[in-house]
Design a protein around this motif. Structure first.
Motif, PDB file in Angstrom:
ATOM      1  N   VAL A   1       0.839  -1.193   0.000  1.00 43.11           N
ATOM      2  CA  VAL A   1       0.000   0.000   0.000  1.00 43.11           C
ATOM      3  C   VAL A   1       0.876   1.246   0.000  1.00 43.11           C
ATOM      4  O   VAL A   1       1.797   1.367   0.811  1.00 43.11           O
ATOM      5  N   VAL A   2       0.575   2.176  -0.922  1.00 42.96           N
ATOM      6  CA  VAL A   2       1.291   3.453  -0.979  1.00 42.96           C
ATOM      7  C   VAL A   2       0.285   4.577  -1.165  1.00 42.96           C
ATOM      8  O   VAL A   2      -0.776   4.394  -1.763  1.00 42.96           O
ATOM      9  N   GLY A   3       0.615   5.773  -0.632  1.00 41.99           N
ATOM     10  CA  GLY A   3      -0.204   6.956  -0.859  1.00 41.99           C
ATOM     11  C   GLY A   3      -1.377   7.088   0.078  1.00 41.99           C
ATOM     12  O   GLY A   3      -1.633   6.244   0.944  1.00 41.99           O
ATOM     13  N   GLN A   4      -2.108   8.174  -0.100  1.00 40.00           N
ATOM     14  CA  GLN A   4      -3.296   8.482   0.689  1.00 40.00           C
ATOM     15  C   GLN A   4      -4.384   9.034  -0.223  1.00 40.00           C
ATOM     16  O   GLN A   4      -4.096   9.733  -1.187  1.00 40.00           O
ATOM     17  N   GLY A   5      -5.630   8.719   0.104  1.00 38.67           N
ATOM     18  CA  GLY A   5      -6.755   9.223  -0.668  1.00 38.67           C
ATOM     19  C   GLY A   5      -7.712   8.108  -1.013  1.00 38.67           C
ATOM     20  O   GLY A   5      -7.694   7.036  -0.378  1.00 38.67           O
ATOM     21  N   PRO A   6      -8.576   8.314  -2.019  1.00 40.41           N
ATOM     22  CA  PRO A   6      -9.496   7.251  -2.447  1.00 40.41           C
ATOM     23  C   PRO A   6      -8.725   5.997  -2.846  1.00 40.41           C
ATOM     24  O   PRO A   6      -7.625   6.069  -3.395  1.00 40.41           O
ATOM     25  N   ASP A   7      -9.311   4.848  -2.585  1.00 45.24           N
ATOM     26  CA  ASP A   7      -8.606   3.579  -2.776  1.00 45.24           C
ATOM     27  C   ASP A   7      -8.665   3.086  -4.220  1.00 45.24           C
ATOM     28  O   ASP A   7      -9.721   3.125  -4.867  1.00 45.24           O
ATOM     29  N   VAL A   8      -7.515   2.605  -4.700  1.00 45.65           N
ATOM     30  CA  VAL A   8      -7.390   1.995  -6.017  1.00 45.65           C
ATOM     31  C   VAL A   8      -6.629   0.681  -5.855  1.00 45.65           C
ATOM     32  O   VAL A   8      -5.533   0.662  -5.295  1.00 45.65           O
ATOM     33  N   VAL A   9      -7.206  -0.411  -6.339  1.00 55.71           N
ATOM     34  CA  VAL A   9      -6.581  -1.725  -6.274  1.00 55.71           C
ATOM     35  C   VAL A   9      -6.048  -2.076  -7.661  1.00 55.71           C
ATOM     36  O   VAL A   9      -6.797  -2.036  -8.650  1.00 55.71           O
ATOM     37  N   LEU A  10      -4.746  -2.431  -7.753  1.00 57.03           N
ATOM     38  CA  LEU A  10      -4.108  -2.752  -9.022  1.00 57.03           C
ATOM     39  C   LEU A  10      -3.739  -4.234  -9.040  1.00 57.03           C
ATOM     40  O   LEU A  10      -3.016  -4.713  -8.163  1.00 57.03           O
TER      41      LEU A  10
ATOM     42  N   HIS B   1      -3.255   0.149  -3.783  1.00 51.61           N
ATOM     43  CA  HIS B   1      -3.044  -1.193  -3.261  1.00 51.61           C
ATOM     44  C   HIS B   1      -2.486  -2.059  -4.391  1.00 51.61           C
ATOM     45  O   HIS B   1      -3.220  -2.455  -5.303  1.00 51.61           O
ATOM     46  N   LEU B   2      -1.185  -2.324  -4.345  1.00 51.99           N
ATOM     47  CA  LEU B   2      -0.497  -3.083  -5.383  1.00 51.99           C
ATOM     48  C   LEU B   2      -0.531  -4.569  -5.035  1.00 51.99           C
ATOM     49  O   LEU B   2       0.137  -5.018  -4.102  1.00 51.99           O
ATOM     50  N   VAL B   3      -1.297  -5.313  -5.793  1.00 54.24           N
ATOM     51  CA  VAL B   3      -1.467  -6.739  -5.536  1.00 54.24           C
ATOM     52  C   VAL B   3      -0.348  -7.523  -6.224  1.00 54.24           C
ATOM     53  O   VAL B   3       0.069  -7.199  -7.332  1.00 54.24           O
ATOM     54  N   GLN B   4       0.141  -8.558  -5.548  1.00 51.85           N
ATOM     55  CA  GLN B   4       1.031  -9.538  -6.161  1.00 51.85           C
ATOM     56  C   GLN B   4       0.415 -10.916  -5.992  1.00 51.85           C
ATOM     57  O   GLN B   4       0.194 -11.374  -4.866  1.00 51.85           O
TER      58      GLN B   4
ATOM     59  N   LEU C   1     -11.849  -1.294   3.003  1.00 49.97           N
ATOM     60  CA  LEU C   1     -11.981  -0.427   1.829  1.00 49.97           C
ATOM     61  C   LEU C   1     -13.454  -0.258   1.472  1.00 49.97           C
ATOM     62  O   LEU C   1     -14.238  -1.197   1.544  1.00 49.97           O
ATOM     63  N   LYS C   2     -13.804   0.947   1.076  1.00 46.96           N
ATOM     64  CA  LYS C   2     -15.184   1.270   0.732  1.00 46.96           C
ATOM     65  C   LYS C   2     -15.328   1.384  -0.782  1.00 46.96           C
ATOM     66  O   LYS C   2     -15.036   2.410  -1.378  1.00 46.96           O
ATOM     67  N   ARG C   3     -15.717   0.285  -1.396  1.00 50.54           N
ATOM     68  CA  ARG C   3     -15.969   0.233  -2.837  1.00 50.54           C
ATOM     69  C   ARG C   3     -14.826   0.872  -3.641  1.00 50.54           C
ATOM     70  O   ARG C   3     -15.018   1.875  -4.329  1.00 50.54           O
ATOM     71  N   PRO C   4     -13.641   0.310  -3.556  1.00 47.18           N
ATOM     72  CA  PRO C   4     -12.501   0.875  -4.277  1.00 47.18           C
ATOM     73  C   PRO C   4     -12.642   0.717  -5.787  1.00 47.18           C
ATOM     74  O   PRO C   4     -13.394  -0.131  -6.280  1.00 47.18           O
ATOM     75  N   ALA C   5     -11.889   1.531  -6.508  1.00 46.68           N
ATOM     76  CA  ALA C   5     -11.716   1.314  -7.937  1.00 46.68           C
ATOM     77  C   ALA C   5     -10.749   0.146  -8.112  1.00 46.68           C
ATOM     78  O   ALA C   5      -9.785   0.015  -7.360  1.00 46.68           O
TER      79      ALA C   5
END
Length: 303
Positions: free
Chosen positions: A47-56, A81-84, A117-121
């Motif tokens: 996880v990096v950064g702050q603000g609305p959530d984005v899952v990659l 949120h960088l997934v591996q 997380l609340k309905r992330p992109a």
């Protein structure tokens, strides 16, 4: 436990002094509610950064590093949120001969719940995009919107409009068997040849090969077999999650641009409100071949 219990006003005063000094030195101090650590044998998340959530979510045999430039760009305004996925690019695989895609999708759902997380992109490349579609179909309450990056809801549709999971099964089985049986030298040569069709960028081609060679072949074989026979199209019509589908067009590719465009239109036709975005002069790894066009498409998607 209160500060009074630990020593009263003297301790409270000391804490205030320490905080004041840290802030004066420009050191960020944050207090967050503790959350249970997420543990899964199917994926890990950075996880990096702050603000609305984005899952990659990266694709088959790929590393989260495929999305690193995008994450670096987004982290000033978003929590990324960088997934591996396990089994890929050096991440250990303990799944044995069991299924790959479905457990990974459920692990993604578990992570979103665990992290609060609340309905992330959700943005997924290739198999990662398919996982994003399945996640939204099976857990629509968890996903705010989805972007697929050069992802078809049924991979084997590339073989023709009459392809079905059943007709694709023999090809999927042969491909998986070939991955498992190839010698190290043959496998490396296969990956080098395939990489040229996946990216126009020589550095990215080398990286793709390195990720493949660092992946667990059992995981890769299982994943590709499932992706070739997994059809997400029946669930498209009922989806209410907004979806943007980026697709790559390469004048030097195996399929003419007009055929590629028609293929994406046909395969996503049942999805209400889908937004199709064409990216020219790119192969499968759009983020590497056309990074600015990719970043602008993502920015538009997240607005």
């Amino acid at each position: 436990m209160s500060l009074a219990f630990l020593g009263g006003r003297a301790v409270a005063r000391a804490c205030i002094i320490v905080l004041t000094v840290l802030l004066g030195l420009g050191i960020a101090v944050s207090v967050a509610r503790a959350q249970p650590a997420f543990a899964s044998d199917r994926l890990s998340v950075e996880v990096v950064g702050q603000g609305p959530d984005v899952v990659l979510i990266p694709g088959l045999a790929s590393s989260r590093e495929a999305f690193r430039p995008l994450a670096d760009r987004l982290k000033a305004t978003h929590r990324v949120h960088l997934v591996q996925l396990s089994g890929f690019a050096g991440q250990p695989w303990t799944g044995g001969e069991g299924p790959f895609v479905d457990p990974a999708v459920e692990a993604l759902a578990a992570y979103i719940r665990s992290a609060g997380l609340k309905r992330p992109a959700v943005i997924g490349h290739s198999m990662g995009g398919l996982s994003g579609l399945l996640l939204a179909q099976r857990h629509p309450d968890l996903v705010g919107r989805v972007m697929t990056v050069d992802t078809l809801p049924f991979y084997s549709a590339m073989f023709g409009p009459t392809a079905t999971p059943a007709s694709a099964r023999p090809f999927a089985d042969r491909m998986a068997a070939g991955i498992l049986s190839a010698s190290p030298e043959a496998f490396a040569a296969q990956q080098a040849a395939a990489a040229k069709g996946l990216s126009r960028t020589p550095a990215m081609q080398e990286t793709i090969v390195a990720w493949s060679l660092a992946s667990d072949r059992k995981a890769v074989a299982k994943a590709i077999s499932e992706v070739m026979t997994l059809d997400a199209r029946p669930g498209l019509a009922a989806m209410k999650t907004p979806v943007t589908a980026l697709y790559a067009v390469d004048a030097e590719g195996a399929l003419p641009p007009a055929v590629v465009g028609a293929l994406w239109m046909r395969e996503y036709d049942a999805l209400p409100g889908v937004k199709l975005v064409r990216v020219d002069n790119s192969r499968h790894f759009i983020m590497a071949d056309q990074p600015e066009a990719f970043a602008k498409a993502v920015e538009g998607f997240l607005k």
